[in-house]
Enzyme design. Structure first.
Site, PDB file in Angstrom:
ATOM      1  N   GLU A  76     -52.897  43.758   5.105  1.00  0.00           N
ATOM      2  CA  GLU A  76     -52.506  45.167   5.163  1.00  0.00           C
ATOM      3  C   GLU A  76     -52.422  45.816   3.786  1.00  0.00           C
ATOM      4  O   GLU A  76     -52.403  47.046   3.674  1.00  0.00           O
ATOM      5  CB  GLU A  76     -51.161  45.318   5.880  1.00  0.00           C
ATOM      6  CG  GLU A  76     -51.226  45.099   7.379  1.00  0.00           C
ATOM      7  CD  GLU A  76     -51.962  46.209   8.116  1.00  0.00           C
ATOM      8  OE1 GLU A  76     -52.150  47.296   7.531  1.00  0.00           O
ATOM      9  OE2 GLU A  76     -52.364  45.984   9.268  1.00  0.00           O
TER      10      GLU A  76
ATOM     11  N   GLU B 114     -50.700  21.048   9.682  1.00  0.00           N
ATOM     12  CA  GLU B 114     -49.727  21.257   8.609  1.00  0.00           C
ATOM     13  C   GLU B 114     -49.235  19.949   7.999  1.00  0.00           C
ATOM     14  O   GLU B 114     -48.555  19.948   6.980  1.00  0.00           O
ATOM     15  CB  GLU B 114     -48.526  22.052   9.125  1.00  0.00           C
ATOM     16  CG  GLU B 114     -47.638  21.287  10.083  1.00  0.00           C
ATOM     17  CD  GLU B 114     -46.436  22.118  10.540  1.00  0.00           C
ATOM     18  OE1 GLU B 114     -45.309  21.616  10.380  1.00  0.00           O
ATOM     19  OE2 GLU B 114     -46.622  23.235  11.036  1.00  0.00           O
TER      20      GLU B 114
END
Length: 298
Positions: free
Chosen positions: A82, A113
């Site tokens: 953004e 992960e």
């Protein structure tokens, strides 16, 4: 031990969650969410230091690299992408790395992960340099993917930070600054996509927004470097120019076109009374609009 982490413990307020009616569950979630801002308030000094390092990194042609897995990785992606349309910066200045890559944004791939090497490789693939600022994001403060990235970043000479949701996280040793957002037990035990993830997103918003403000990407409280990519953003840009300068929207649109669809340049042309080329040179010397304006008026 994972079970000893604050984020994994059972919340005493929600132990009969499955027996509550909808309204009561919503009320409790809302009450728990209300505590998030308090956990952030306790960390404002550390967050300020992170912002200062972000500003320094970008001024030195470095990047801000977010590293996370699962929810932490996803909120990093959302914040980073953004910054491009909002502040008109190049893609990659805020660079999000999520364990498992792009597909992990849309599909849970929780096992990825667990590998430190993956974190290191992802940094290497993106040509990490000492000028970059690497920010690890992990609710538990111990995610191996994040550990791998932070440890390599330290080896290379990068400044580093850690955003987590526990006290005394394991990854402290790889982090110059620790932002410990102690959001406590979740409404659903261990579901860190809730309070922990929300707190992380709020802090990333603060970090990227304040960094951009101090680098001159706003004027007053307007996003004057907004990148015009569609009709809505063009209308917003015209409205911003009009509200800042007091001119009518038709005139502001004409100036926006003259300024190659760059609101900041259009505003400087209007407020200074100088021509386009003169204003372009002024902004090259100082991207902060109110300072460039002072220079032209002196």
């Amino acid at each position: 031990m994972l079970e000893n982490l604050e984020t994994e413990k059972s919340n005493p307020k929600t132990q009969n969650l499955d027996e509550m009616d909808i309204h009561e569950i919503l009320r409790i979630i809302n009450q728990e969410d209300a505590t998030i801002a308090l956990s952030i308030a306790e960390n404002l000094e550390n967050i300020e230091n992170v912002v200062a390092n972000c500003i320094s990194a970008i001024k030195n042609h470095g990047r801000i690299i977010y590293v996370g897995a699962g929810t932490s990785g996803r909120v990093a992606v959302v914040d980073a992408v953004e910054t491009v349309p909002t502040f008109g910066i190049d893609s990659g200045i805020f660079l999000p790395l999520i364990a498992g890559g792009e597909k992990a944004f849309f599909q849970a791939t929780e096992h990825v992960e667990d590998y430190e090497e993956s974190g290191k490789k992802d940094l290497e693939k993106n040509n990490v340099r000492s000028e970059d600022y690497v920010i690890g994001i992990t609710a538990s403060g111990r995610t191996p993917y994040v550990k791998g990235a932070l440890s390599l970043a330290k080896e290379i000479g990068c400044k580093t930070a850690l955003i987590c949701n526990v006290k005394n996280p394991e990854l402290m040793e790889f982090s110059d600054i620790v932002v410990s957002l102690r959001t406590g037990p979740e409404v659903i035990a261990g579901s860190t996509r809730m309070k922990a993830g929300t707190a992380q997103k709020m802090v990333l918003n603060m970090i990227s927004t304040v960094t951009m403000i101090k680098l001159g990407k706003t004027f007053k409280n307007y996003m004057v470097d907004v990148k015009i990519m569609n009709q809505k953003l063009e209308e917003r840009a015209v409205r911003i120019i009009s509200e800042v300068t007091g001119l009518d929207k038709k005139t502001c649109k004409e100036y926006l076109i003259k300024a190659d669809m760059k609101p900041k340049l259009a505003i400087l042309m209007i407020l200074s009374g100088k021509d386009k080329e003169f204003c372009i040179e002024a902004l090259k010397k100082n991207e902060v609009l109110h300072e460039a304006l002072k220079t032209l008026k002196n």
